[in-house]
Design an enzyme around this catalytic site. Sequence first.
Site, mmCIF file in Angstrom:
data_model
loop_
_atom_site.group_PDB
_atom_site.id
_atom_site.type_symbol
_atom_site.label_atom_id
_atom_site.label_comp_id
_atom_site.label_asym_id
_atom_site.label_seq_id
_atom_site.Cartn_x
_atom_site.Cartn_y
_atom_site.Cartn_z
ATOM 1 N N SER A 153 0.830 -1.213 0.000
ATOM 2 C CA SER A 153 0.000 0.000 0.000
ATOM 3 C C SER A 153 0.866 1.264 0.000
ATOM 4 O O SER A 153 2.069 1.215 0.283
ATOM 5 C CB SER A 153 -0.903 0.019 1.249
ATOM 6 O OG SER A 153 -1.670 -1.154 1.304
ATOM 7 N N GLN A 154 0.220 2.394 -0.283
ATOM 8 C CA GLN A 154 0.922 3.679 -0.295
ATOM 9 C C GLN A 154 1.437 3.973 1.125
ATOM 10 O O GLN A 154 0.660 3.938 2.089
ATOM 11 C CB GLN A 154 -0.048 4.763 -0.739
ATOM 12 C CG GLN A 154 0.612 6.108 -0.931
ATOM 13 C CD GLN A 154 -0.376 7.167 -1.384
ATOM 14 O OE1 GLN A 154 -1.599 6.964 -1.329
ATOM 15 N NE2 GLN A 154 0.137 8.292 -1.813
#
Length: 365
Positions: free
Chosen positions: A75-76
């Site tokens: 994920s970011q």
Amino acid sequence: MDEFLEQIRRSGVTLTPELAAAFAGLPREAFVPDGFRRNGGGWARPGDDDFLSLVYQDDALVTKVRDRLPISSSSQPSLMALMIEALDVRPGLRVLEIGAGTGYNAAVLASIGATVTSVDVQEDVAGRARAALARAGVEGVTVEQGDGYAGHPGGHFDRVIVTVGVAGISPRWLDQLEPDGVIVAPVDHAGMHPVLAARRPATLADPAGPLTAGLVCHAGFMTAAGPLSATHPGSFPPAAGARELGELTEFAPARFDPPLEGIPYRDLWYASGVWDRRTSHAAVPGVQQSSLALIDDDRSGGAVIFPDGSVRTAGPTLLGAEAASILDRWIAAGRPAVSMWRVGFTLTGDPEAPIWVPGSWELTS
Ligand SMILES: C[S@@+](CC[C@H](N)C(=O)[O-])C[C@H]1O[C@@H](n2cnc3c(N)ncnc32)[C@H](O)[C@@H]1O
């Protein structure tokens, strides 16, 4: 590494010293040994000149794709930071993570001192996460293969963090969570997955409550497999593809100058989802980002609300007026940010695999 931390902070995240040390101490590249999909297409591989610079961007890294859709990723980092902060993790706490993916988020949690059990539905993904954690020398994480709906049967946890988009909260997680424990999860809302933070109440007897949650931030996640993505009476329509709504004609002119950028547009989007269950998103030809749309139940038409507040409609629909009244209502309410909503949950779905889904909303001041 300093530049990586700066990028995360530039997204508006305040990193605690513990979280900053966790990000700074972990080699993210060890969690993507087979590379990841480049934003512009193609695959970035270790050994490519720009590999490390891409790894240390504040970007999600898509590591597995099926039918061109991402089915696993890291994920970011700024989103990971917001979620971990909302989780209120402290050394010694037992954390259940749903969606092991690359293992990187679990590694960050372990670096803060948590003991992590991470579950991923895909066998090969779970195996790669295990190998990556070993390669990076991370201790305190166990990776299990299984459907995250079940949590980790027999486990007891102080925190649950969900890193895949879900329709709601599994009762199994609540069974395995200590009273007052925190769940942070991206829960489907109007085609997005805003992140909710809920505290486990002492009792959960009432099927219409008393589970409630606050909003952490806007987000979009890949959708979970299995009962965690169940449709239910409050589900939102699937997104409309390009041209699916047909030719759009102007219904109401622009009213925001300058147009709503990023977060305020999503704030409006969230409110629209609260006020009208037909809210989702549409791909509009010529518009790069997907657009907030109300979609008719029979999908014969809809209304699109653009960032400048203009409304365009397609098909035999009355949704233009509904869209305009959502805009009026949001403006009259003082353009509430997503963080101002409080969500109440209802137990619904398949009796074999029930799920707590958002069912009521109120604005807090
Ligand atoms: C965005 S990735 C998770 C990111 C990960 N936490 C990391 O740090 O790399 C989402 C993951 O959720 C997994 N997943 C999807 N449905 C699931 C389910 N029902 N139970 C458990 N894992 C699931 C996918 O296989 C995928 O690996």
